[in-house]
Design a protein around this motif. Structure first.
Motif, PDB file in Angstrom:
ATOM      1  N   GLY A 183      40.436  46.994  41.687  1.00  0.00           N
ATOM      2  CA  GLY A 183      39.684  48.052  41.016  1.00  0.00           C
ATOM      3  C   GLY A 183      40.568  48.653  39.937  1.00  0.00           C
ATOM      4  N   ASN A 184      40.268  49.870  39.494  1.00  0.00           N
ATOM      5  CA  ASN A 184      41.160  50.531  38.536  1.00  0.00           C
ATOM      6  C   ASN A 184      42.553  50.662  39.134  1.00  0.00           C
ATOM      7  N   THR A 185      42.627  50.839  40.440  1.00  0.00           N
ATOM      8  CA  THR A 185      43.876  50.843  41.198  1.00  0.00           C
ATOM      9  C   THR A 185      43.777  49.720  42.222  1.00  0.00           C
TER      10      THR A 185
ATOM     11  N   ASN B 175      46.755  36.581  44.942  1.00  0.00           N
ATOM     12  CA  ASN B 175      46.320  36.749  43.555  1.00  0.00           C
ATOM     13  C   ASN B 175      45.163  37.724  43.505  1.00  0.00           C
ATOM     14  N   VAL B 176      45.243  38.678  42.566  1.00  0.00           N
ATOM     15  CA  VAL B 176      44.223  39.721  42.420  1.00  0.00           C
ATOM     16  C   VAL B 176      43.844  39.819  40.951  1.00  0.00           C
ATOM     17  N   ASP B 177      42.551  39.919  40.682  1.00  0.00           N
ATOM     18  CA  ASP B 177      42.066  40.145  39.321  1.00  0.00           C
ATOM     19  C   ASP B 177      41.820  41.638  39.167  1.00  0.00           C
ATOM     20  N   ALA B 178      42.676  42.312  38.437  1.00  0.00           N
ATOM     21  CA  ALA B 178      42.643  43.774  38.323  1.00  0.00           C
ATOM     22  C   ALA B 178      42.008  44.242  37.021  1.00  0.00           C
ATOM     23  N   ARG B 179      40.970  43.602  36.616  1.00  0.00           N
ATOM     24  CA  ARG B 179      40.300  43.994  35.363  1.00  0.00           C
ATOM     25  C   ARG B 179      39.411  45.218  35.596  1.00  0.00           C
ATOM     26  N   VAL B 180      39.490  46.152  34.679  1.00  0.00           N
ATOM     27  CA  VAL B 180      38.685  47.367  34.790  1.00  0.00           C
ATOM     28  C   VAL B 180      37.396  47.191  33.995  1.00  0.00           C
ATOM     29  N   SER B 181      36.342  47.865  34.418  1.00  0.00           N
ATOM     30  CA  SER B 181      35.034  47.708  33.788  1.00  0.00           C
ATOM     31  C   SER B 181      34.844  48.623  32.583  1.00  0.00           C
TER      32      SER B 181
ATOM     33  N   ARG C 275      55.133  42.545  42.206  1.00  0.00           N
ATOM     34  CA  ARG C 275      54.011  42.121  41.360  1.00  0.00           C
ATOM     35  C   ARG C 275      54.562  41.094  40.391  1.00  0.00           C
ATOM     36  N   ASN C 276      53.997  39.896  40.419  1.00  0.00           N
ATOM     37  CA  ASN C 276      54.437  38.802  39.557  1.00  0.00           C
ATOM     38  C   ASN C 276      55.941  38.569  39.683  1.00  0.00           C
ATOM     39  N   GLY C 277      56.464  38.697  40.915  1.00  0.00           N
ATOM     40  CA  GLY C 277      57.863  38.435  41.193  1.00  0.00           C
ATOM     41  C   GLY C 277      58.824  39.574  40.901  1.00  0.00           C
ATOM     42  N   CYS C 278      58.322  40.697  40.369  1.00  0.00           N
ATOM     43  CA  CYS C 278      59.171  41.846  40.034  1.00  0.00           C
ATOM     44  C   CYS C 278      58.877  43.011  40.974  1.00  0.00           C
ATOM     45  N   ARG C 279      59.932  43.687  41.415  1.00  0.00           N
ATOM     46  CA  ARG C 279      59.777  44.832  42.317  1.00  0.00           C
ATOM     47  C   ARG C 279      59.112  45.992  41.582  1.00  0.00           C
ATOM     48  N   ILE C 280      58.018  46.496  42.160  1.00  0.00           N
ATOM     49  CA  ILE C 280      57.332  47.646  41.555  1.00  0.00           C
ATOM     50  C   ILE C 280      57.335  48.863  42.468  1.00  0.00           C
TER      51      ILE C 280
ATOM     52  N   ALA D 296      57.731  52.867  53.266  1.00  0.00           N
ATOM     53  CA  ALA D 296      57.867  52.666  54.704  1.00  0.00           C
ATOM     54  C   ALA D 296      56.498  52.455  55.347  1.00  0.00           C
ATOM     55  N   GLU D 297      55.442  52.671  54.586  1.00  0.00           N
ATOM     56  CA  GLU D 297      54.061  52.519  55.075  1.00  0.00           C
ATOM     57  C   GLU D 297      53.592  51.082  54.914  1.00  0.00           C
ATOM     58  N   CYS D 298      52.461  50.744  55.520  1.00  0.00           N
ATOM     59  CA  CYS D 298      51.863  49.411  55.379  1.00  0.00           C
ATOM     60  C   CYS D 298      50.734  49.418  54.364  1.00  0.00           C
ATOM     61  N   GLU D 299      50.934  50.192  53.294  1.00  0.00           N
ATOM     62  CA  GLU D 299      49.968  50.223  52.191  1.00  0.00           C
ATOM     63  C   GLU D 299      50.664  50.713  50.937  1.00  0.00           C
ATOM     64  N   PHE D 300      50.089  50.337  49.793  1.00  0.00           N
ATOM     65  CA  PHE D 300      50.669  50.710  48.513  1.00  0.00           C
ATOM     66  C   PHE D 300      49.560  50.675  47.474  1.00  0.00           C
ATOM     67  N   ALA D 301      49.536  51.653  46.576  1.00  0.00           N
ATOM     68  CA  ALA D 301      48.554  51.696  45.489  1.00  0.00           C
ATOM     69  C   ALA D 301      49.255  51.353  44.183  1.00  0.00           C
ATOM     70  N   ASP D 302      48.800  50.289  43.525  1.00  0.00           N
ATOM     71  CA  ASP D 302      49.333  49.911  42.216  1.00  0.00           C
ATOM     72  C   ASP D 302      48.384  50.445  41.149  1.00  0.00           C
ATOM     73  N   HIS D 303      48.784  51.538  40.529  1.00  0.00           N
ATOM     74  CA  HIS D 303      47.958  52.193  39.511  1.00  0.00           C
ATOM     75  C   HIS D 303      48.080  51.541  38.142  1.00  0.00           C
ATOM     76  N   PHE D 304      48.999  50.607  37.993  1.00  0.00           N
ATOM     77  CA  PHE D 304      49.283  50.066  36.666  1.00  0.00           C
ATOM     78  C   PHE D 304      49.018  48.574  36.550  1.00  0.00           C
ATOM     79  N   ALA D 305      48.231  48.015  37.444  1.00  0.00           N
ATOM     80  CA  ALA D 305      47.867  46.603  37.379  1.00  0.00           C
ATOM     81  C   ALA D 305      46.887  46.379  36.232  1.00  0.00           C
ATOM     82  N   SER D 306      46.989  45.205  35.621  1.00  0.00           N
ATOM     83  CA  SER D 306      46.091  44.875  34.518  1.00  0.00           C
ATOM     84  C   SER D 306      45.958  43.363  34.413  1.00  0.00           C
ATOM     85  N   GLY D 307      44.759  42.863  34.634  1.00  0.00           N
ATOM     86  CA  GLY D 307      44.530  41.428  34.530  1.00  0.00           C
ATOM     87  C   GLY D 307      44.856  40.701  35.817  1.00  0.00           C
TER      88      GLY D 307
END
Length: 105
Positions: free
Chosen positions: A13-15, A75-81, A33-38, A42-53
Protein backbone atom coordinates in the motif's frame (compact mmCIF):
# COMPACT_ATOMS: atom_id res chain seq x y z
CA UNK A 1 23.40 -18.17 8.86
CA UNK A 2 21.58 -20.87 10.80
CA UNK A 3 18.66 -23.04 9.75
CA UNK A 4 16.06 -21.52 12.08
CA UNK A 5 12.92 -20.36 10.37
CA UNK A 6 11.68 -16.80 9.98
CA UNK A 7 8.57 -16.54 7.77
CA UNK A 8 8.02 -13.11 6.22
CA UNK A 9 4.64 -11.70 5.06
CA UNK A 10 3.73 -8.28 3.63
CA UNK A 11 0.75 -6.02 3.00
CA UNK A 12 1.49 -3.49 0.23
CA UNK A 13 0.00 0.00 0.00
CA UNK A 14 1.22 3.56 0.54
CA UNK A 15 3.10 1.97 3.45
CA UNK A 16 4.38 -1.61 3.14
CA UNK A 17 3.56 -3.45 6.37
CA UNK A 18 5.97 -6.32 7.03
CA UNK A 19 5.20 -9.02 9.59
CA UNK A 20 7.05 -12.21 10.38
CA UNK A 21 6.94 -15.28 12.58
CA UNK A 22 10.12 -16.70 14.12
CA UNK A 23 10.68 -20.14 15.65
CA UNK A 24 13.50 -18.94 17.98
CA UNK A 25 14.07 -16.06 20.43
CA UNK A 26 15.81 -13.10 18.79
CA UNK A 27 17.08 -9.91 20.43
CA UNK A 28 16.61 -7.87 17.26
CA UNK A 29 15.63 -8.06 13.62
CA UNK A 30 17.36 -6.28 10.74
CA UNK A 31 15.01 -5.27 7.92
CA UNK A 32 16.48 -5.34 4.41
CA UNK A 33 14.99 -3.75 1.29
CA UNK A 34 16.71 -4.72 -1.96
CA UNK A 35 19.67 -6.02 0.08
CA UNK A 36 20.18 -2.77 2.05
CA UNK A 37 19.42 -2.33 5.75
CA UNK A 38 16.51 0.06 6.27
CA UNK A 39 15.72 -0.59 9.91
CA UNK A 40 16.10 -2.55 13.10
CA UNK A 41 13.41 -3.59 15.55
CA UNK A 42 12.78 -5.94 18.45
CA UNK A 43 9.19 -6.46 17.27
CA UNK A 44 7.94 -8.92 14.62
CA UNK A 45 6.62 -6.14 12.40
CA UNK A 46 7.93 -3.12 10.55
CA UNK A 47 6.32 -0.34 8.48
CA UNK A 48 8.25 0.82 5.41
CA UNK A 49 6.90 4.29 4.67
CA UNK A 50 9.35 4.93 1.84
CA UNK A 51 8.84 1.96 -0.49
CA UNK A 52 8.28 2.76 -4.15
CA UNK A 53 7.78 0.31 -6.98
CA UNK A 54 8.98 -3.29 -7.00
CA UNK A 55 10.84 -4.01 -3.76
CA UNK A 56 12.44 -7.16 -2.31
CA UNK A 57 12.42 -7.61 1.48
CA UNK A 58 14.23 -9.95 3.85
CA UNK A 59 14.53 -10.15 7.64
CA UNK A 60 17.69 -11.12 9.53
CA UNK A 61 17.07 -12.33 13.09
CA UNK A 62 19.89 -11.68 15.60
CA UNK A 63 20.21 -13.93 18.67
CA UNK A 64 21.89 -13.08 21.98
CA UNK A 65 24.54 -15.78 21.40
CA UNK A 66 25.72 -14.06 18.18
CA UNK A 67 24.00 -16.44 15.75
CA UNK A 68 21.58 -15.15 13.17
CA UNK A 69 19.02 -16.45 10.69
CA UNK A 70 17.49 -15.08 7.50
CA UNK A 71 13.86 -15.11 6.42
CA UNK A 72 12.55 -15.94 3.01
CA UNK A 73 12.90 -13.14 0.44
CA UNK A 74 9.61 -11.50 -0.47
CA UNK A 75 8.83 -9.37 -3.54
CA UNK A 76 6.28 -6.58 -3.04
CA UNK A 77 4.81 -4.14 -5.55
CA UNK A 78 4.54 -0.89 -3.59
CA UNK A 79 2.93 1.30 -6.21
CA UNK A 80 0.59 3.98 -4.90
CA UNK A 81 -2.70 4.79 -6.62
CA UNK A 82 -2.44 8.56 -6.17
CA UNK A 83 0.12 11.22 -5.35
CA UNK A 84 0.92 11.39 -1.63
CA UNK A 85 3.01 13.66 0.53
CA UNK A 86 4.34 13.32 4.09
CA UNK A 87 6.77 14.86 6.54
CA UNK A 88 9.82 12.56 6.52
CA UNK A 89 10.22 12.64 10.30
CA UNK A 90 6.56 11.77 10.97
CA UNK A 91 5.21 9.91 7.93
CA UNK A 92 1.47 10.51 7.99
CA UNK A 93 0.50 10.27 4.34
CA UNK A 94 -1.81 12.87 2.82
CA UNK A 95 -3.40 11.95 -0.50
CA UNK A 96 -3.52 14.69 -3.10
CA UNK A 97 -6.43 14.89 -5.50
CA UNK A 98 -5.80 15.26 -9.24
CA UNK A 99 -6.32 19.03 -9.19
CA UNK A 100 -3.29 19.54 -6.88
CA UNK A 101 -1.13 16.63 -8.07
CA UNK A 102 0.02 18.36 -11.25
CA UNK A 103 1.72 21.09 -9.17
CA UNK A 104 4.28 18.59 -7.89
CA UNK A 105 5.35 17.22 -11.27
Amino acid sequence: ISNESISLYASPGNTVMLRWAADMEYVAFEVLRNGCRIGRTAECEFADHFASGAEEYQIIGLRADGHYAASNSLNVDARVSSMVIADVTHPIWLSLDKSTSFLLL
